[in-house]
Design an enzyme around this catalytic site. Sequence first.
Site, PDB file in Angstrom:
ATOM      1  N   SER A  99     -14.272  11.873 -25.308  1.00 26.33           N
ATOM      2  CA  SER A  99     -14.734  12.394 -24.022  1.00 26.33           C
ATOM      3  C   SER A  99     -15.951  13.311 -24.041  1.00 26.33           C
ATOM      4  O   SER A  99     -16.443  13.679 -22.973  1.00 26.33           O
ATOM      5  CB  SER A  99     -13.599  13.115 -23.309  1.00 26.33           C
ATOM      6  OG  SER A  99     -12.750  12.169 -22.727  1.00 26.33           O
ATOM      7  N   SER A 112     -14.031  11.630 -20.471  1.00 29.53           N
ATOM      8  CA  SER A 112     -13.634  12.348 -19.282  1.00 29.53           C
ATOM      9  C   SER A 112     -14.568  13.501 -18.914  1.00 29.53           C
ATOM     10  O   SER A 112     -14.497  14.003 -17.794  1.00 29.53           O
ATOM     11  CB  SER A 112     -12.219  12.901 -19.483  1.00 29.53           C
ATOM     12  OG  SER A 112     -12.207  13.849 -20.531  1.00 29.53           O
ATOM     13  N   LYS A 134     -16.447  22.518 -18.309  1.00 25.09           N
ATOM     14  CA  LYS A 134     -15.539  21.455 -17.848  1.00 25.09           C
ATOM     15  C   LYS A 134     -14.334  22.140 -17.209  1.00 25.09           C
ATOM     16  O   LYS A 134     -13.852  23.160 -17.726  1.00 25.09           O
ATOM     17  CB  LYS A 134     -15.117  20.617 -19.054  1.00 25.09           C
ATOM     18  CG  LYS A 134     -14.232  19.422 -18.737  1.00 25.09           C
ATOM     19  CD  LYS A 134     -13.957  18.587 -19.990  1.00 25.09           C
ATOM     20  CE  LYS A 134     -13.162  17.333 -19.691  1.00 25.09           C
ATOM     21  NZ  LYS A 134     -12.937  16.498 -20.904  1.00 25.09           N
TER      22      LYS A 134
HETATM   23  N1  GLN Z   1     -10.798   7.698 -22.817  1.00 28.63           N
HETATM   24  C1  GLN Z   1      -9.815   8.341 -23.624  1.00 28.63           C
HETATM   25  C2  GLN Z   1      -8.554   8.562 -22.836  1.00 28.63           C
HETATM   26  O1  GLN Z   1      -8.530   8.221 -21.714  1.00 28.63           O
HETATM   27  C3  GLN Z   1     -10.337   9.619 -24.177  1.00 28.63           C
HETATM   28  C4  GLN Z   1     -10.362  10.726 -23.190  1.00 28.63           C
HETATM   29  C5  GLN Z   1     -10.685  12.036 -23.821  1.00 28.63           C
HETATM   30  O2  GLN Z   1     -11.290  12.106 -24.899  1.00 28.63           O
HETATM   31  N2  GLN Z   1     -10.255  13.112 -23.168  1.00 28.63           N
HETATM   32  O3  GLN Z   1      -7.592   9.045 -23.330  1.00 28.63           O
END
Ligand code: GLN
Length: 483
Positions: A175, A151, A76
Site C-alpha cells: 500500500s 490503500s 494517512k
Molecule cells: N492490497 C492489499 C490488501 O488489500 C494490500 C493493502 C495494504 O498494503 N494495506 O490487503
Amino acid sequence: MHQLTLAEIARGLAAKEFSSVELTRALLARIHQLDPQLNAFISVTEDLALQQAQAADARRAAGENGALLGAPIAHKDLFCTQGVRTSCGSKILDNFVAPYNATVVEKLANAGAVSLGKLNMDEFAMGSANESSHYGPVKNPWDLERVPGGSSGGSAAAVAARLLPAATGTDTGGSIRQPAALTNLTGLKPTYGRVSRWGMIAYASSLDQGGPLARTAEDCALMLQAMAGFDPKDSTSVDQPLDDYLGELNKPLDGLRIGLPKEYFGAGLDPRIAEIVMASVEELKKLGASVKEISLPNMKHAIPAYYVIAPAEASSNLSRFDGVRFGYRCANPENLEDLYKRSRAEGFGEEVKRRIMVGTYALSAGYYDAYYLQAQKIRRLIKNDFMAAFAEVDVILGPTTPSPAWKLGEKNNDPVAQYLEDIYTITANLAGLPGLSMPAGFADGLPVGVQLLAPYFQEARLLNVAHRYQQATDWHTRAPAGF
Ligand code: GLN
C-alpha cells in the site's frame, strides 16, 4: 512554491526565502482549489497547520534548523492524531477523534513538520485502488478517470498533484509502493519493526509497516530519518540504531549486484512495464551495477498465503469495533447482541466484511491448521527464498505492479483481480523486508514504477540506489498535466 521538494523546502526555509507560514498558506490554498477534483483529503486541519507553522517559524528564529522544521506534510488517516478525526476510511470511525498521537505523528511533529490534514485511504487499508473508502474514491492526478492505487491512495494523489511534498502511508501488502508506482512517486516500506506501529490502526499486525511517500528518494530519506527508530510502546519495534539515510544517498553504485527474479517477468506482466524495468536495469549498469538472474520459487504461493494471513489478523484486530468502545453505534438497539451486530453491519463496508468473514473462517476450530498454520509455513519458505537470493545479490529489482493505473470501477466487482495486483509487493511484507518503488517511465502516459528490495534494515541501500538512479534520470521530476 508547490513544485519544491522537501529538500528544496528545507534549503528555502533555512535561507529565509519564505517562512513556514507562507508556504503552509500557499499549499492550503492549493488544496482548497484542487482537492475537489481528487478527493485525496478526508480532513484538512487548517487552523492546526497554521499554528504548527507559526511555532516552526519561531523555533527557526530562535536558531533551530532541522531539515523538516516548518515543512508541510500530511498523514494517512489511519495514524492517530490527537484531537483530530482519525477515520481509517471507515464509517465505523467517522466520529472517532483520537485521544493521542501515533508515534510517527509525534516524531514528525517534534521534528517540526507541519501537518495539513488527514488523507483518504481504502477502508482499514484493505484495497489496491482506494475505492473502498467510506469517503469515496480518490482520483489519479495523471488521469482523473483512473485509480491512484491503494490503500495509501490519498497520500499518493496529494503528493503527485503537488498539494504537499510528502506524506505518510502504510504498507501491509504493497500500500505504499503500489500507489507510488501508479502516481510517479518514490515510496518506501521499511523493514518490519523499523517504524513504530503504535497509534497506527491495525489491519494485519504482522505485516503492517508505516513509511513515506514523496517525489524523490532524498525526500524519503528525510522522512524516514524522522519517522523511524525504536519505540518501547510497540513490542515489535526493533532496538537497532538508525543509519544516516541522507549521508549514504550518494555512495557510488560500483560493484552493486542486482538480482532479477525470473518469476517477476512471467505471464501477467504488461510488456510495456517489462520493457521499462529492463531500461532501468541498463541505466543502473551504467552506474556500475552488475546483473544476475535469480529465482524466488515460492512466490507463486504468496497471494494465497497473504489472503489467509491478512484477513485472519484483520478479523481479530477489527473485533474491537463493537459499537460500544469506538465510533459508530446503530440507532435504537434492542439488546446488546443487536447493538454489536447492527453497529458492525452498518459501520463496516463490503470489502472489510468480506475480509472479516474469510479471516474468521480461516481461524475457526478445525480450520486453523489447514489455513493459517499452512500460510505461516509458506511465509517461512518465502523468507528462505529471499535469504538464499541475498547470499548472491545486494538488491532485488523488478516491476512494482503488473499493470499501470486502471479505470475507476474497472475491477470493482472482481476482488480477486484486485488481489492479483499485489503479486510483486506482498512477498516483502510476508518476509518483513524493506522495499522501495521509484518512477521509471510511462506506458501511454501512465506512470510505471520499479521496485527494489534489500536485506533487513538496509533502507539506506534502497534509498542510495534510487537516489543515484534519480540523479541520472528525470522520470521522478515529471508532473501530471493540470497540477
Ligand atoms: N492490497 C492489499 C490488501 O488489500 C494490500 C493493502 C495494504 O498494503 N494495506 O490487503
